[in-house]
Every structure is written in structure tokens, then in C-alpha cells.
Design an enzyme around this catalytic site. Structure first.
Site, PDB file in Angstrom:
ATOM      1  N   ASP A 117       0.862  -1.173   0.000  1.00 15.93           N
ATOM      2  CA  ASP A 117       0.000   0.000   0.000  1.00 15.93           C
ATOM      3  C   ASP A 117       0.902   1.229   0.000  1.00 15.93           C
ATOM      4  OD1 ASP A 117      -2.341   1.722   0.550  1.00 15.93           O
ATOM      5  OD2 ASP A 117      -1.484   1.852   2.569  1.00 15.93           O
ATOM      6  N   ASP A 155      -0.148   5.095   0.811  1.00 18.72           N
ATOM      7  CA  ASP A 155      -0.351   6.150   1.804  1.00 18.72           C
ATOM      8  C   ASP A 155      -0.171   5.636   3.227  1.00 18.72           C
ATOM      9  OD1 ASP A 155      -0.944   7.668  -0.373  1.00 18.72           O
ATOM     10  OD2 ASP A 155      -3.090   7.790   0.006  1.00 18.72           O
ATOM     11  N   ASP A 212     -13.776  26.243  -7.269  1.00 16.88           N
ATOM     12  CA  ASP A 212     -14.155  24.834  -7.222  1.00 16.88           C
ATOM     13  C   ASP A 212     -13.970  24.222  -5.837  1.00 16.88           C
ATOM     14  OD1 ASP A 212     -14.738  24.674  -9.975  1.00 16.88           O
ATOM     15  OD2 ASP A 212     -12.597  24.486 -10.422  1.00 16.88           O
ATOM     16  N   THR A 258      -2.479   0.980  -4.754  1.00 21.19           N
ATOM     17  CA  THR A 258      -3.012   2.204  -4.162  1.00 21.19           C
ATOM     18  C   THR A 258      -4.246   2.711  -4.885  1.00 21.19           C
ATOM     19  OG1 THR A 258      -2.489   4.544  -3.723  1.00 21.19           O
ATOM     20  CG2 THR A 258      -1.374   3.502  -5.585  1.00 21.19           C
ATOM     21  N   ALA A 259      -5.067   3.484  -4.148  1.00 22.60           N
ATOM     22  CA  ALA A 259      -6.241   4.134  -4.746  1.00 22.60           C
ATOM     23  C   ALA A 259      -5.840   5.381  -5.522  1.00 22.60           C
ATOM     24  CB  ALA A 259      -7.262   4.500  -3.669  1.00 22.60           C
ATOM     25  N   ASP A 302      -1.185  -0.069   6.095  1.00 23.08           N
ATOM     26  CA  ASP A 302      -1.467   0.581   7.379  1.00 23.08           C
ATOM     27  C   ASP A 302      -2.944   0.547   7.731  1.00 23.08           C
ATOM     28  OD1 ASP A 302      -2.656   3.784   6.953  1.00 23.08           O
ATOM     29  OD2 ASP A 302      -2.102   2.561   5.233  1.00 23.08           O
TER      30      ASP A 302
END
Length: 308
Positions: free
Chosen positions: A61, A63, A89, A168-169, A236
Site C-alpha cells: 500500500d 499512503d 471549485d 493504491t487508490a 497501514d
């Protein structure tokens, strides 16, 4: 795909999107991995990688596992600096992120709205442009935030002749930049749809988050001929328990409270590279997936204004 007839239509749709997102991410990762060259890193720390085991690999992962904080936060800072979107925005983005943080749930309609808002930032831009900017953003905000301890774990796998992937996202283009800079094999990340090298403003499947990560790892392992029981995974977050549960060597790195409890119950290995009271999870919650860039950007602007 396994039979899904027992699920409700909504659950079947969500599961199908996770599988699609995972398969798309695995395909993108395999295409890019041949371009990544290994570079020297920190000394080995992991004890179990078996030298020359071609059926084994490691999945990290990003982050708060490899990098301190949220990569999307820093990506948002970089995009705002380069005028990808205007200050007007921010209210819309910040409100959507705040809703997720306060509600503590992932309502499909709100999730879709947040994803559409975040994707609108890059709609019409060329993929090559984002890749180039990603290199700059890594140097500006990310390089100094890599955890040395986790970097050493990844290098131990590389030294044993194993492939190492980020999972990861974050957008796959950013994930690939980070993987290349760290000398890793490649990256699995959220795949945004593009036509003729231009972003359409849509995703392929859904953000690579939670179950979608597990599907991506499963798809990549099948394509690479890996034995998941001999592979390792590091994270994590309790959201990554599906991914960690796939492999024979799961690691909880800088774990949040739920993952720490789960890891102790199952006797998973733990590593915490944070110090003192900072051993609490930091960064932007991952619940909003791609929408997390909104909250990160809002925070970045507030910081920017205070420093002016």
C-alpha cells in the site's frame, strides 16, 4: 468471476466494479513494469524473502505505508499550483469530502458525485501531461516523505530477486512514477478512462480501494504466475484487510487501530515507523477513494493562503 446470484443487484454491481477495477489496474501495471529499472536502496530489513523464489512477490500500500500522509493530498497541491482548477471549485470539493468524513459511510450516490468532481479536474487533459507533472510533484512534495523502514522492506524483496508492486487508490499514473523512482517493479492504481491519450472524465470500474485492491492483486498474481501463499503484502489500513488476507505473509505497517487489533488476533507481523504520539494514522481518510483529492486540495489551499 465467481457466481454472484445470491447478492442483491446493488451488491452484484459493486462487486463487478471491484473486479473490473482490479483487472484494469493489473493490466496497466503489467504494461508499465517493463519500463521500470531497479535502483539501489536502503539495507534489507525483512527476514523471510526467499532468494530466487520466482513464485513470490510483494505488494505495498502507498499512503502511510510507503509514504507519510496521503499521495492525493500532494497531487492536489501540485495540480492547484499548475492551475488545473480554480479556487471557486474548492467549496464544492471540500463539501463533498466533509460529507464522507462526517457521515462515516459510503453512500453510492454521494460516492459517485465525489468521483465525478475529482475526475472533472483532469478531463480533457492528456495522459502524458499528467505523467510528466507527476514526476515534478514527486520531487516537490513526495520524495522526502518516504518511510526509510518500509523502503528497506521493499528493497529486501528486490534483493531476493522478487518483484515489488505498489497497490493504491491513487491514480495509476502517479503510482507508477513513485514505483519507478523507488526502483520497484510497477504499480497498481486507480485507472481513469482515456481515449486517444486524453482523459474522458470517467473511471474504469471504480477506485482501487478495499476489495478492489484484492481483486487487482489476485488478477496480477494470476497473470504473473505467482503463488499468493508465498507472497507478502504491507498496509497501514483496515480497509486493506482483503488484500492482506490473500497472501501468506501479511504485514501491518504503521497500522490504524482496527488493523492493529486484527493483526494481533491473527498473529500477523507488525512494524511501526512512527514515533511517540505520532503513531496515530495521519493523512486524509481513504473512504472517499478518488474523492479524497478534494479534501486534500482544500487543505493545501488553506495552507497556501496562510503562508502568503
Amino acid at each position: 468471476m465467481a457466481a454472484l446470484g445470491w447478492l442483491t443487484p446493488r451488491r452484484r454491481s459493486a462487486t463487478a466494479r471491484s473486479v473490473l477495477a482490479g483487472e484494469a489496474s493489473a493490466e496497466a501495471a503489467r504494461k508499465s513494469s517493463q519500463e521500470v529499472a531497479e535502483t539501489p536502496g536502503a539495507g534489507p530489513e525483512a527476514q523471510f524473502p526467499v532468494l530466487g523464489d520466482e513464485k513470490a512477490a510483494a505488494f505495498f500500500d502507498l499512503d502511510n505505508t510507503v509514504m507519510q500522509g496521503a499521495s492525493l493530498f500532494h497531487f492536489g497541491r501540485g495540480l492547484y499550483k499548475r492551475k488545473f482548477f480554480e479556487t471557486r471549485d474548492l467549496a464544492r470539493f471540500a463539501w463533498q469530502q466533509a460529507w464522507f468524513r462526517l457521515a462515516g459511510s459510503e453512500d453510492p450516490e454521494h460516492m459517485q458525485e465525489a468521483r465525478d468532481s475529482a475526475l472533472s479536474i483532469v478531463k480533457g487533459h492528456r495522459v502524458a501531461e499528467l505523467q510528466s507533472i507527476g514526476e515534478e510533484i514527486y520531487d516537490e512534495y513526495m520524495a522526502e516523505r518516504i518511510w526509510p523502514g518500509t523502503r528497506a522492506l521493499a528493497q529486501a524483496h528486490l534483493d531476493a530477486g522478487q518483484k515489488v508492486w505498489l497497490v493504491t487508490a491513487a491514480p495509476v499514473e502517479i503510482a507508477q512514477v513513485i514505483a519507478r523512482r523507488l526502483g520497484l517493479t510497477g504499480a497498481l492504481g486507480t485507472v481513469a478512462e482515456s481515449v486517444d491519450g486524453v482523459y474522458t472524465g470517467k473511471l474504469v470500474g471504480e477506485p482501487l480501494h478495499g476489495p478492489a485492491k484484492a481483486e487487482a492483486v489476485r488478477a496480477l498474481a494470476a497473470a504473473e504466475g505467482l503463488d499468493l501463499s508465498r507472497c507478502a503484502a504491507y498496509s497501514d489500513s483496515h480497509n486493506d484487510i482483503p488484500m492482506l488476507s490473500l497472501v501468506g505473509h501479511p504485514y501491518a505497517i504503521n497500522p490504524d487501530t482496527k488493523l492493529r487489533k486484527h493483526a494481533r488476533q491473527l498473529d500477523w507481523r507488525l512494524r511501526d515507523y512512527r514515533t511517540g504520539r505520532k503513531a496515530a494514522k495521519v493523512g486524509i481518510p481513504a473512504a472517499a477513494g478518488v474523492g479524497a483529492v478534494a479534501g486534500g486540495t482544500a487543505a493545501a489551499i488553506a495552507l497556501h493562503k496562510r503562508r502568503r
